[in-house]
Design a protein around this motif. Structure first.
Motif, short mmCIF file in Angstrom:
data_model
loop_
_atom_site.label_atom_id
_atom_site.label_comp_id
_atom_site.label_asym_id
_atom_site.label_seq_id
_atom_site.Cartn_x
_atom_site.Cartn_y
_atom_site.Cartn_z
N ALA A 9 0.83 -1.21 0.00
CA ALA A 9 0.00 0.00 0.00
C ALA A 9 0.87 1.26 0.00
O ALA A 9 0.57 2.23 -0.71
CB ALA A 9 -0.92 -0.01 1.22
N ILE A 10 1.95 1.25 0.77
CA ILE A 10 2.85 2.41 0.81
C ILE A 10 3.54 2.58 -0.54
O ILE A 10 3.69 3.70 -1.05
CB ILE A 10 3.87 2.28 1.95
CG1 ILE A 10 3.18 2.28 3.31
CG2 ILE A 10 4.89 3.41 1.88
CD1 ILE A 10 4.09 1.94 4.47
N ALA A 11 3.98 1.45 -1.13
CA ALA A 11 4.63 1.52 -2.44
C ALA A 11 3.68 2.11 -3.48
O ALA A 11 4.09 2.93 -4.32
CB ALA A 11 5.10 0.13 -2.87
N GLU A 16 1.92 6.81 -6.83
CA GLU A 16 0.95 7.84 -7.18
C GLU A 16 1.52 9.23 -6.92
O GLU A 16 1.29 10.17 -7.71
CB GLU A 16 -0.33 7.63 -6.37
CG GLU A 16 -1.43 8.65 -6.63
CD GLU A 16 -1.97 8.63 -8.06
OE1 GLU A 16 -2.69 9.58 -8.42
OE2 GLU A 16 -1.67 7.68 -8.82
N ALA A 17 2.27 9.38 -5.84
CA ALA A 17 2.91 10.66 -5.55
C ALA A 17 3.93 11.02 -6.63
O ALA A 17 4.06 12.18 -7.03
CB ALA A 17 3.59 10.62 -4.18
N GLY A 44 11.54 -1.91 -3.11
CA GLY A 44 11.58 -3.04 -4.03
C GLY A 44 10.25 -3.28 -4.72
O GLY A 44 10.21 -3.57 -5.92
N VAL A 45 9.16 -3.16 -3.98
CA VAL A 45 7.83 -3.32 -4.58
C VAL A 45 7.58 -2.23 -5.61
O VAL A 45 7.09 -2.48 -6.72
CB VAL A 45 6.73 -3.32 -3.49
CG1 VAL A 45 5.34 -3.24 -4.13
CG2 VAL A 45 6.85 -4.55 -2.61
N TRP A 46 7.94 -0.99 -5.26
CA TRP A 46 7.80 0.13 -6.19
C TRP A 46 8.66 -0.09 -7.44
O TRP A 46 8.19 0.07 -8.57
CB TRP A 46 8.21 1.42 -5.49
CG TRP A 46 8.24 2.61 -6.39
CD1 TRP A 46 7.20 3.41 -6.75
CD2 TRP A 46 9.40 3.13 -7.08
NE1 TRP A 46 7.63 4.39 -7.62
CE2 TRP A 46 8.96 4.24 -7.83
CE3 TRP A 46 10.74 2.76 -7.12
CZ2 TRP A 46 9.83 4.99 -8.62
CZ3 TRP A 46 11.61 3.50 -7.92
CH2 TRP A 46 11.16 4.60 -8.66
N ARG A 47 9.92 -0.50 -7.25
CA ARG A 47 10.83 -0.75 -8.37
C ARG A 47 10.27 -1.81 -9.31
O ARG A 47 10.26 -1.63 -10.53
CB ARG A 47 12.18 -1.21 -7.82
CG ARG A 47 13.22 -1.61 -8.88
CD ARG A 47 14.27 -2.50 -8.25
NE ARG A 47 13.69 -3.76 -7.79
CZ ARG A 47 14.06 -4.38 -6.65
NH1 ARG A 47 15.01 -3.88 -5.88
NH2 ARG A 47 13.48 -5.51 -6.31
N ASP A 158 11.41 6.09 -0.37
CA ASP A 158 11.16 7.01 -1.48
C ASP A 158 12.29 6.93 -2.52
O ASP A 158 12.70 7.95 -3.09
CB ASP A 158 11.04 8.43 -0.91
CG ASP A 158 10.49 9.43 -1.90
OD1 ASP A 158 9.82 9.02 -2.86
OD2 ASP A 158 10.73 10.64 -1.71
N ASN A 159 12.79 5.72 -2.75
CA ASN A 159 13.88 5.48 -3.72
C ASN A 159 15.08 6.37 -3.45
O ASN A 159 15.71 6.90 -4.38
CB ASN A 159 13.40 5.67 -5.16
CG ASN A 159 14.37 5.08 -6.17
OD1 ASN A 159 15.04 4.09 -5.90
ND2 ASN A 159 14.46 5.69 -7.34
N ALA A 160 15.40 6.54 -2.15
CA ALA A 160 16.55 7.34 -1.73
C ALA A 160 16.52 8.75 -2.30
O ALA A 160 17.56 9.36 -2.54
CB ALA A 160 17.86 6.63 -2.09
N ALA A 161 15.29 9.27 -2.53
CA ALA A 161 15.06 10.65 -3.00
C ALA A 161 15.66 10.91 -4.38
O ALA A 161 15.87 12.06 -4.76
CB ALA A 161 15.60 11.67 -1.99
#
Length: 261
Positions: A9-11, A16-17, A44-47, A158-161
């Motif tokens: 859910a956070i990913a 979306e952000a 990792g989920v986002w990636r 946040d993918n290390a910004a």
């Protein structure tokens, strides 16, 4: 540790952000129990979702490797994220400011690997032997989580910004130049804002490459040939806005310029 459903859910919230160029409340304010392991799981989920959508991974960024950056953020250990092909610009580029949130610039060196690099006992010498060449780079920071009070958990999630990078044209093999003494003189609209030398990154900018290889080994992975490794900033981040002209002078490794539109 966070549940798998919460991590997903956070990913999704961060994706979306990223899509809407928005900023969300701190993860650690909402989930104070979140760990560093959770944050890499979120990343990792986002990636994986980005890759599934067609983006191509071209390298890794290392962050928070210098005292300047650690003091600027209040975070005292390095982190890492991923870089996709659609985030790479060349010197002279016009960069759309609206594509990013909390836009800042950092002065770095990037390394391209000639062969794979694997831990668990990778040293600086091992990293230098695996590097094809070094190239000057500017990193565009892109923070989708509110900055006030953030921790390493928020940043890693946040993918290390990471937002984008601008690469210079001058390439040097590690045996051609003492990389510790590559300078960076960063200007905005003709005025010098930040200066530093690459030795500010862990004593040698390629030390971070070895650190990352060892970190990856803990997860059963390695750095691959051809990957770009963005080694970390040796200046504090500089805020930029639409209309700003940015120039960084790397001495013997040339200059990088870009404009934010």
């Amino acid at each position: 540790m966070l549940s798998a459903d919460t991590i997903e859910a956070i990913a999704a919230e961060l994706a979306e952000a990223d899509r809407t160029h928005a900023v969300i409340p701190r993860i650690t304010a909402r989930y104070p129990e979140a760990t560093v392991e959770d944050s890499y799981a979120i990343q990792g989920v986002w990636r994986d979702a980005q890759i599934a959508a067609g983006r191509r991974l071209v390298g890794r960024k290392i962050g928070l490797t210098s005292k300047a950056m650690q003091q600027a953020t209040g975070i005292t250990e390095p982190d890492y994220g991923v870089m996709f092909d659609d985030t790479v610009y060349e010197s002279g580029a016009e960069i759309p400011t609206a594509h990013f949130s909390n836009v800042r610039i950092e002065v770095e060196l990037a390394f391209v690997l000639a062969r794979p690099l694997e831990g668990p006992d990778c040293t600086l010498d091992d990293a230098l032997a695996a590097i094809d060449y070094a190239v000057p780079a500017l990193e565009v920071l892109n923070s989708h989580i509110e900055l006030e009070g953030r921790t390493i958990v928020d940043t890693i999630s946040d993918n290390a910004a990471y937002g984008a990078m601008v690469l210079g044209s001058e390439r040097r093999r590690p045996d051609e130049i003492d990389l510790r003494w590559v300078p960076g003189v960063l200007s905005r609209n003709g005025e010098i804002e930040e200066t530093g030398v690459a030795a500010g990154v862990l004593g040698h900018p390629a030390t971070g490459v070895a650190w990352l290889a060892n970190k990856f080994h803990q997860h059963g992975a390695r750095l691959e040939a051809g990957e770009i490794i963005l080694a970390g900033s040796f200046t504090r981040p500089m805020w930029v806005s639409r209309g700003d002209q940015v120039l960084c002078d790397y001495g013997p490794m040339g200059t990088i310029e870009c404009r934010f539109i």
